[in-house]
Design a protein around this motif. Structure first.
Motif, PDB file in Angstrom:
ATOM      1  N   GLU A  13      40.932  38.994  23.873  1.00  0.00           N
ATOM      2  CA  GLU A  13      42.047  38.473  23.086  1.00  0.00           C
ATOM      3  C   GLU A  13      43.242  39.403  23.209  1.00  0.00           C
ATOM      4  OE1 GLU A  13      43.121  37.286  18.449  1.00  0.00           O
ATOM      5  OE2 GLU A  13      41.033  37.496  19.097  1.00  0.00           O
ATOM      6  N   LEU A  14      44.414  38.824  23.397  1.00  0.00           N
ATOM      7  CA  LEU A  14      45.646  39.590  23.508  1.00  0.00           C
ATOM      8  C   LEU A  14      46.755  38.825  22.796  1.00  0.00           C
ATOM      9  CD1 LEU A  14      47.089  42.078  24.768  1.00  0.00           C
ATOM     10  CD2 LEU A  14      47.626  40.611  26.733  1.00  0.00           C
ATOM     11  N   ASN A  15      47.329  39.458  21.760  1.00  0.00           N
ATOM     12  CA  ASN A  15      48.399  38.834  20.968  1.00  0.00           C
ATOM     13  C   ASN A  15      47.985  37.468  20.421  1.00  0.00           C
ATOM     14  OD1 ASN A  15      50.107  41.037  21.520  1.00  0.00           O
ATOM     15  ND2 ASN A  15      50.843  40.081  23.411  1.00  0.00           N
ATOM     16  N   GLY A  16      46.747  37.404  19.960  1.00  0.00           N
ATOM     17  CA  GLY A  16      46.262  36.169  19.351  1.00  0.00           C
ATOM     18  C   GLY A  16      45.872  35.075  20.324  1.00  0.00           C
ATOM     19  N   LYS A  17      45.836  35.391  21.623  1.00  0.00           N
ATOM     20  CA  LYS A  17      45.500  34.388  22.636  1.00  0.00           C
ATOM     21  C   LYS A  17      44.375  34.926  23.508  1.00  0.00           C
ATOM     22  CE  LYS A  17      48.851  32.131  24.688  1.00  0.00           C
ATOM     23  NZ  LYS A  17      49.948  31.771  25.626  1.00  0.00           N
ATOM     24  N   LEU A  18      43.428  34.039  23.861  1.00  0.00           N
ATOM     25  CA  LEU A  18      42.314  34.428  24.717  1.00  0.00           C
ATOM     26  C   LEU A  18      42.739  34.402  26.185  1.00  0.00           C
ATOM     27  CD1 LEU A  18      39.313  32.543  23.055  1.00  0.00           C
ATOM     28  CD2 LEU A  18      39.843  34.982  22.937  1.00  0.00           C
ATOM     29  N   TYR A  19      42.389  35.467  26.902  1.00  0.00           N
ATOM     30  CA  TYR A  19      42.708  35.581  28.322  1.00  0.00           C
ATOM     31  C   TYR A  19      41.423  35.780  29.117  1.00  0.00           C
ATOM     32  CZ  TYR A  19      47.773  36.125  27.614  1.00  0.00           C
ATOM     33  OH  TYR A  19      49.090  35.917  27.304  1.00  0.00           O
ATOM     34  N   LEU A  20      41.423  35.223  30.323  1.00  0.00           N
ATOM     35  CA  LEU A  20      40.358  35.500  31.272  1.00  0.00           C
ATOM     36  C   LEU A  20      40.813  36.668  32.137  1.00  0.00           C
ATOM     37  CD1 LEU A  20      37.597  34.709  32.438  1.00  0.00           C
ATOM     38  CD2 LEU A  20      38.792  33.178  34.019  1.00  0.00           C
ATOM     39  N   HIS A  21      40.069  37.765  32.098  1.00  0.00           N
ATOM     40  CA  HIS A  21      40.424  38.992  32.808  1.00  0.00           C
ATOM     41  C   HIS A  21      39.557  39.164  34.049  1.00  0.00           C
ATOM     42  CE1 HIS A  21      42.988  41.265  29.804  1.00  0.00           C
ATOM     43  NE2 HIS A  21      42.609  40.210  29.117  1.00  0.00           N
ATOM     44  N   LEU A  22      40.141  39.798  35.068  1.00  0.00           N
ATOM     45  CA  LEU A  22      39.402  40.182  36.258  1.00  0.00           C
ATOM     46  C   LEU A  22      38.912  41.613  36.087  1.00  0.00           C
ATOM     47  CD1 LEU A  22      38.634  39.448  39.241  1.00  0.00           C
ATOM     48  CD2 LEU A  22      40.742  40.626  39.903  1.00  0.00           C
ATOM     49  N   GLU A  23      37.619  41.821  36.218  1.00  0.00           N
ATOM     50  CA  GLU A  23      37.037  43.141  36.023  1.00  0.00           C
ATOM     51  C   GLU A  23      37.013  43.968  37.303  1.00  0.00           C
ATOM     52  OE1 GLU A  23      36.083  44.623  33.164  1.00  0.00           O
ATOM     53  OE2 GLU A  23      36.937  42.874  32.159  1.00  0.00           O
ATOM     54  N   ASN A  24      36.866  43.291  38.440  1.00  0.00           N
ATOM     55  CA  ASN A  24      36.773  44.007  39.715  1.00  0.00           C
ATOM     56  C   ASN A  24      37.589  43.299  40.787  1.00  0.00           C
ATOM     57  OD1 ASN A  24      34.921  46.355  39.464  1.00  0.00           O
ATOM     58  ND2 ASN A  24      33.500  44.776  38.741  1.00  0.00           N
ATOM     59  N   TRP A  25      38.417  44.078  41.475  1.00  0.00           N
ATOM     60  CA  TRP A  25      39.218  43.565  42.589  1.00  0.00           C
ATOM     61  C   TRP A  25      38.383  43.591  43.869  1.00  0.00           C
ATOM     62  CZ3 TRP A  25      44.339  41.842  42.810  1.00  0.00           C
ATOM     63  CH2 TRP A  25      44.875  41.683  44.090  1.00  0.00           C
ATOM     64  N   ASP A  26      38.490  42.530  44.648  1.00  0.00           N
ATOM     65  CA  ASP A  26      37.768  42.451  45.917  1.00  0.00           C
ATOM     66  C   ASP A  26      38.773  42.261  47.052  1.00  0.00           C
ATOM     67  OD1 ASP A  26      36.109  42.066  48.038  1.00  0.00           O
ATOM     68  OD2 ASP A  26      35.024  40.365  47.200  1.00  0.00           O
ATOM     69  N   SER A  27      39.047  43.330  47.788  1.00  0.00           N
ATOM     70  CA  SER A  27      40.039  43.277  48.868  1.00  0.00           C
ATOM     71  C   SER A  27      39.632  42.321  49.982  1.00  0.00           C
ATOM     72  CB  SER A  27      40.257  44.677  49.456  1.00  0.00           C
ATOM     73  OG  SER A  27      40.751  45.556  48.475  1.00  0.00           O
ATOM     74  N   SER A  28      38.336  42.100  50.136  1.00  0.00           N
ATOM     75  CA  SER A  28      37.870  41.258  51.242  1.00  0.00           C
ATOM     76  C   SER A  28      38.272  39.795  51.076  1.00  0.00           C
ATOM     77  CB  SER A  28      36.348  41.356  51.374  1.00  0.00           C
ATOM     78  OG  SER A  28      35.700  40.784  50.242  1.00  0.00           O
TER      79      SER A  28
END
Length: 409
Positions: A206-221
């Motif tokens: 949750e960020l500023n009262g809104k739910l966000y889908l976050h990326l936990e790991n970046w995949d360069s491939s």
């Protein structure tokens, strides 16, 4: 005396009124008027010394317009299938149909039930209230959906991950994902059935009262666009590392296509006749390098031509991540903040008629990625679309399936 007064008023009007050409054009209705195979697109022009400014024409692509018309029946059949399968006993009382789809749509579904007995079976009578369920043959085909969904899962995870990687903060409001879940091919309950399976990749915060889908790991491939993957095949597997002199040796053709590491595939609409000046400008644009859509947009000045070309690449990649390579203009605009899209998004799309096509067919305007279609047919189909075609074919509708299929990575 009366004639002198009239002439005096006439001269006063000439002195006070604005130039008729430019003002009449500026005050024209914003609603495009349809003429044959084209659509008027109102555009303001500078005064040209008394000459009447030309109005730009947006040429229609009839095949893509028909795609929207032809999807109505399959969408109805598939929606009714899903409603029936969601019921406890895999059957729906006809009296409850209105609760599911509303009073107006109920009649369209009733007509489909009557028209396609090979898909829908109506039972009941006497003391049993009438109900609808899937016919035996339809039940048999419907069992294959589970396999199609299993094949779809790695594709969905990869595409959803790329969707987050495109954003400036590697996060997107969850409501935006829900807004395009059917376009991506996500199940309705993806928040419970898919996301918890991959905690190392996705998280909901949750960020500023809104739910966000976050990326936990970046995949360069996988930070490679669909355009680059396709280009790699066209250049004989050499990818974007083609020789730099290649662009200088190949002249752009009249269809706008250019073999080079920074080029986009073009498909001009019928009736579009670019002049030499247009083709020369397009050649320079096709040759111009630009930053990857997977680089953070905050690093670039939107006034830079290379950054503007990058925006085209972002829109191209967004559409490539959808199952049918199309989204409504409202869905694209929903990602305005996350991808730093231009404020005049519609104008940006119209400026590239060889890459994108906007149709007003259907309830909402829809943006197509033109290269993904061969006439009426989508070239690459994912497992879920292939299953949908097979199920809808029970109605007698013949689907021309592509020989190419999207496989899981």
């Amino acid at each position: 005396m009366q004639r002198k007064t009239t002439m005096l008023r006439f001269h006063q009007l000439l002195k006070t009124s604005p130039p008729c050409e430019s003002q009449a054009h500026a005050l024209s209705s914003p609603i495009p008027c349809h003429r044959k195979a084209s659509m008027w697109v109102p555009v303001k022009h500078k005064s040209s010394g008394g000459r009447r400014p030309k109005r730009k024409v947006y040429h229609r692509v009839h095949e893509l317009d028909k795609v929207m018309d032809f999807q109505k029946k399959p969408a109805l059949i598939l929606q009714l299938k899903s409603i029936i399968q969601s019921q406890k006993h895999q059957s729906l009382l006809l009296r409850d149909l209105e609760k599911e789809v509303g009073f107006v749509q109920k009649w369209n579904f009733m007509a489909a039930i009557e028209k396609y007995p090979s898909i829908f079976y109506v039972g009941g009578g006497n003391r049993t209230p009438p109900f609808v369920t899937l016919a035996e043959k339809a039940k048999k085909v419907a069992r294959e959906e589970a396999e199609a969904k299993d094949l779809m899962e790695p594709i969905l995870v990869k595409n959803l991950r790329k969707l987050l990687m495109l954003s400036v903060d590697c996060r997107v409001p969850l409501e935006n994902i829900e807004f395009i879940d059917s376009e991506l091919g996500l199940p309705n309950d993806f928040k419970k059935s898919l996301l918890p399976k991959y905690p190392e990749i996705f998280s909901v915060k949750e960020l500023n009262g809104k739910l966000y889908l976050h990326l936990e790991n970046w995949d360069s491939s996988i930070a490679v666009t669909a355009r680059e993957e396709q280009l790699g095949g066209e250049l004989g597997g050499e990818g974007i590392s083609a020789p730099s002199g290649l662009g200088n040796k190949v002249r752009i053709s009249k269809d706008g296509n250019f073999l080079g590491p920074h080029a986009f595939r073009m498909s001009f609409p019928a009736g579009f006749r670019p002049n030499t000046s247009y083709l020369e400008q397009l050649e320079r644009w096709q040759k111009m390098d630009f930053p990857s859509p997977y680089l953070n947009a905050r690093r670039f000045d939107i006034a830079d031509p290379k950054a503007r070309k990058r925006v085209v690449a972002v829109l191209h990649e967004l559409l490539s991540l959808t199952m049918q390579k199309r989204m409504t203009s409202a869905q694209l605009d929903a990602f305005h903040s996350e991808y730093f899209l231009p404020s005049k998004l519609l104008l940006c799309l119209i400026k590239h008629p060889g890459i994108f096509y906007i149709t007003n067919k259907g309830a909402r305007s829809t943006v197509f990625l033109k290269e993904a279609y061969d006439g009426l047919n989508l070239i690459n189909k994912c497992p879920l679309l292939l299953f949908n075609d097979k199920f809808v074919a029970l109605s007698g509708r013949r689907e021309i399936n592509s020989c190419k299929t999207m496989h899981s990575p």
